[in-house]
Design a protein around this motif. Structure first.
Motif, PDB file in Angstrom:
ATOM      1  N   ALA A  78       7.476  -9.837 -17.345  1.00 36.85           N
ATOM      2  CA  ALA A  78       8.471  -9.847 -18.421  1.00 36.85           C
ATOM      3  C   ALA A  78       7.844  -9.729 -19.804  1.00 36.85           C
ATOM      4  CB  ALA A  78       9.315 -11.121 -18.336  1.00 36.85           C
ATOM      5  N   LYS A  79       6.703 -10.380 -20.032  1.00 36.45           N
ATOM      6  CA  LYS A  79       6.090 -10.366 -21.362  1.00 36.45           C
ATOM      7  C   LYS A  79       5.471  -9.023 -21.716  1.00 36.45           C
ATOM      8  CE  LYS A  79       3.217 -13.716 -21.083  1.00 36.45           C
ATOM      9  NZ  LYS A  79       2.188 -14.667 -21.560  1.00 36.45           N
ATOM     10  N   PHE A  80       5.376  -8.107 -20.726  1.00 37.22           N
ATOM     11  CA  PHE A  80       4.820  -6.784 -20.988  1.00 37.22           C
ATOM     12  C   PHE A  80       5.901  -5.759 -21.310  1.00 37.22           C
ATOM     13  CE2 PHE A  80       1.748  -8.918 -18.251  1.00 37.22           C
ATOM     14  CZ  PHE A  80       0.559  -8.660 -18.896  1.00 37.22           C
ATOM     15  N   ARG A  81       7.168  -6.157 -21.241  1.00 42.44           N
ATOM     16  CA  ARG A  81       8.266  -5.208 -21.445  1.00 42.44           C
ATOM     17  C   ARG A  81       8.333  -4.717 -22.884  1.00 42.44           C
ATOM     18  NH1 ARG A  81      12.644  -8.856 -18.036  1.00 42.44           N
ATOM     19  NH2 ARG A  81      11.660  -8.532 -15.989  1.00 42.44           N
ATOM     20  N   ARG A  83       6.490  -2.548 -24.434  1.00 41.52           N
ATOM     21  CA  ARG A  83       5.233  -2.211 -25.107  1.00 41.52           C
ATOM     22  C   ARG A  83       4.868  -0.747 -24.861  1.00 41.52           C
ATOM     23  NH1 ARG A  83       2.101  -6.052 -26.897  1.00 41.52           N
ATOM     24  NH2 ARG A  83       0.207  -4.887 -26.436  1.00 41.52           N
ATOM     25  N   TRP A 134      -1.576 -16.633 -16.267  1.00 42.30           N
ATOM     26  CA  TRP A 134      -0.570 -15.696 -16.765  1.00 42.30           C
ATOM     27  C   TRP A 134      -0.130 -16.068 -18.177  1.00 42.30           C
ATOM     28  CZ3 TRP A 134       0.564 -11.175 -14.579  1.00 42.30           C
ATOM     29  CH2 TRP A 134       0.260 -10.985 -13.226  1.00 42.30           C
ATOM     30  N   ASP A 135      -0.223 -17.346 -18.504  1.00 41.81           N
ATOM     31  CA  ASP A 135       0.190 -17.812 -19.831  1.00 41.81           C
ATOM     32  C   ASP A 135      -0.883 -17.565 -20.891  1.00 41.81           C
ATOM     33  OD1 ASP A 135       2.587 -18.754 -18.780  1.00 41.81           O
ATOM     34  OD2 ASP A 135       1.706 -20.704 -18.270  1.00 41.81           O
ATOM     35  N   ASP A 138      -2.141 -13.222 -24.763  1.00 41.57           N
ATOM     36  CA  ASP A 138      -1.589 -13.360 -26.113  1.00 41.57           C
ATOM     37  C   ASP A 138      -0.930 -12.046 -26.515  1.00 41.57           C
ATOM     38  OD1 ASP A 138      -0.968 -14.206 -28.630  1.00 41.57           O
ATOM     39  OD2 ASP A 138      -2.976 -13.895 -29.449  1.00 41.57           O
ATOM     40  N   LEU A 139       0.308 -11.845 -26.054  1.00 47.34           N
ATOM     41  CA  LEU A 139       1.037 -10.620 -26.346  1.00 47.34           C
ATOM     42  C   LEU A 139       2.192 -10.913 -27.298  1.00 47.34           C
ATOM     43  CD1 LEU A 139       1.324  -9.161 -22.734  1.00 47.34           C
ATOM     44  CD2 LEU A 139      -0.319  -8.539 -24.484  1.00 47.34           C
ATOM     45  N   VAL A 141       5.827 -10.873 -28.960  1.00 46.73           N
ATOM     46  CA  VAL A 141       7.166 -10.761 -28.384  1.00 46.73           C
ATOM     47  C   VAL A 141       7.791  -9.458 -28.842  1.00 46.73           C
ATOM     48  CG1 VAL A 141       9.454 -11.778 -28.278  1.00 46.73           C
ATOM     49  CG2 VAL A 141       7.445 -13.254 -28.364  1.00 46.73           C
TER      50      VAL A 141
END
Length: 326
Positions: A78-81, A83, A134-135, A138-139, A141
């Protein structure tokens, strides 16, 4: 053969993952998994596809797996969406071990070979696996309405290049790029895409923006704006050189104190500083003529093809040397 696997020359080289179910199957694979994580609006890094296929086919190693993962449909990603920057996730034992951003072919190859060897040692029981959390990634938002995230960083021309004008920047352009973006924002000139490429054997950044009918005023504005920024950089460099000369004169003949405790850290700093390239004259060109734009795109395609072929040849030569030394 499962429908989600690609087969090339009777060898499965890439796995396509677009759901949580397929993701769970992927992370259960034994060995090293190299994943190109992408978003639907941007797509996977096609420039690296042939390069990875070449590595996979040359190695022929069952413990190496290559995959495409659409972050939009996978909960874990989800955190890569959203980009646009190419993102490479290296997995082992179902957990991330390395994250690389950008299409850096030599770095990806080096990391792949290193992590593959490490994972083999882990499976043999001679080494402990060092996984990442996974946490820990550092991407930033993603916000769909932010202008910065709508800029696409490519390794060649954008798909709709014929609808766009371009500005090429070479030399030490990184010294003016932030202020140039600020100036573009004030003029309300939106950048549709960015291409970080090699042109005439030099690094080049191309800013693409919607074609304008007011060519002459735009050309004049770019000339004035960039020349002003270049003049500021040159003045800053001159002032810094004068300060260094003044400091050198004041400290000439002085004995330095013993710094043996910090010698290791300082030696690293000196090595990095000495490795930085000198200032290169900043060159820029506004590409608005259709014929000139066509020629630019053809040159970019040739540069990319030559770069991939050159790297593939070097990789084969390195592999041949390894085989000969065994």
């Amino acid at each position: 053969m499962a429908e989600w696997e690609r087969k090339v020359d009777h060898l499965i080289w890439q796995i396509e993952v677009a759901s949580d179910e397929k993701w769970e199957e992927l992370i259960k694979l034994q060995g090293l998994v190299v994943v190109d994580v992408y978003s639907e609006w941007c797509g996977p890094c096609t420039a690296m596809a042939n390069y990875l296929k070449e590595i996979k086919l040359l190695l022929g190693d069952d413990l190496l797996h290559c995959a495409l993962a659409k972050a939009d449909n996978i909960s874990r990603l989800a955190k890569f969406r959203g980009r646009s920057e190419p993102t490479w996730l290296f997995l082992a034992g179902g957990e991330p071990v390395v994250l690389i951003r950008g299409a850096n072919a030599p770095l990806i190859r080096k990391t792949l070979l290193k992590e593959l060897q490490i994972e083999k040692e882990v499976l043999e029981g001679t080494r402990q696996r060092a996984s990442l959390s996974w946490d820990s990634f550092d991407l930033p938002v993603f916000k769909a309405d932010t202008e910065k995230n709508n800029q696409i960083v490519l390794t060649t021309a954008p798909d709709n290049w014929w609808e766009l004008d371009g500005l090429t920047l070479q030399g030490s352009y990184h010294l003016i790029i932030d202020k140039l973006f600020d100036a573009l924002t004030k003029r309300n000139l939106k950048i549709a895409a960015q291409s970080a490429v090699r042109l005439n054997q030099k690094d080049c950044l191309i800013l693409w923006f919607p074609s304008s009918v007011d060519y002459f005023s735009l050309d004049e504005w770019f000339d004035e704006t960039i020349e002003t920024l270049i003049a500021e950089v040159k003045l800053k460099i001159v002032l810094e050189e004068e300060m260094e000369e003044e400091l050198s004169e004041k400290t000439e003949g002085l004995e330095l104190a013993d710094t043996s405790v910090d010698s290791e850290v300082k030696s690293v700093d000196i090595e990095l500083n000495n490795g930085e390239p000198d200032y290169q004259p900043i060159e820029f060109r506004l590409i608005i003529d259709p014929d000139e734009r066509d020629d630019l795109v053809k040159r970019l395609e040739k540069e990319l093809k030559d770069s991939v072929e050159s790297e593939s040849l070097r990789m084969k030569e390195d592999d041949d040397k390894v085989v000969e030394s065994v």
